[in-house]
Design a protein around this motif. Sequence first.
Motif, mmCIF file in Angstrom:
data_model
loop_
_atom_site.group_PDB
_atom_site.id
_atom_site.type_symbol
_atom_site.label_atom_id
_atom_site.label_comp_id
_atom_site.label_asym_id
_atom_site.label_seq_id
_atom_site.Cartn_x
_atom_site.Cartn_y
_atom_site.Cartn_z
ATOM 1 N N MET A 108 -3.658 4.177 5.332
ATOM 2 C CA MET A 108 -2.364 4.025 4.682
ATOM 3 C C MET A 108 -2.373 2.868 3.690
ATOM 4 N N ASP A 109 -3.062 1.790 4.016
ATOM 5 C CA ASP A 109 -3.138 0.656 3.097
ATOM 6 C C ASP A 109 -3.829 1.039 1.805
ATOM 7 N N ASN A 110 -4.878 1.833 1.910
ATOM 8 C CA ASN A 110 -5.596 2.267 0.721
ATOM 9 C C ASN A 110 -4.670 3.088 -0.180
ATOM 10 N N TYR A 111 -3.870 3.948 0.416
ATOM 11 C CA TYR A 111 -2.904 4.764 -0.319
ATOM 12 C C TYR A 111 -1.910 3.867 -1.054
ATOM 13 N N SER A 146 -1.565 -0.106 -7.652
ATOM 14 C CA SER A 146 -2.486 -0.326 -8.759
ATOM 15 C C SER A 146 -2.139 0.568 -9.945
ATOM 16 N N ILE A 147 -1.887 1.817 -9.684
ATOM 17 C CA ILE A 147 -1.580 2.734 -10.779
ATOM 18 C C ILE A 147 -0.210 2.437 -11.376
ATOM 19 N N ARG A 148 0.729 2.007 -10.559
ATOM 20 C CA ARG A 148 2.047 1.600 -11.087
ATOM 21 C C ARG A 148 1.898 0.447 -12.066
ATOM 22 N N ASP A 156 1.377 10.997 -10.083
ATOM 23 C CA ASP A 156 2.053 12.133 -9.465
ATOM 24 C C ASP A 156 1.138 12.852 -8.465
ATOM 25 N N THR A 157 -0.118 13.002 -8.810
ATOM 26 C CA THR A 157 -1.090 13.657 -7.921
ATOM 27 C C THR A 157 -1.282 12.850 -6.629
ATOM 28 N N ILE A 158 -1.370 11.548 -6.759
ATOM 29 C CA ILE A 158 -1.561 10.686 -5.590
ATOM 30 C C ILE A 158 -0.358 10.779 -4.648
#
Length: 57
Positions: free
Chosen positions: A1-4, A10-12, A53-55
């Motif tokens: 969950m932390d990786n998610y 990061s992407i934000r 969006d994919t993530i």
Amino acid sequence: MDNYNNKLNSIRLEIENTRNMLNELIEQRNFNLLDLEVIELSQLLDQLLSEYDTIRK
């Protein structure tokens, strides 16, 4: 969950930075949305948003 969560954060951040750069570039190019650099940066932002969006799914 932390990786998610790390990936989302990061992407934000990358999206926000790219959006700011795009806005600055548009101003520098006198709001010419057909400028090649503006188009390329806009396409990069689109890719980042799509990845985000994919993530999230």
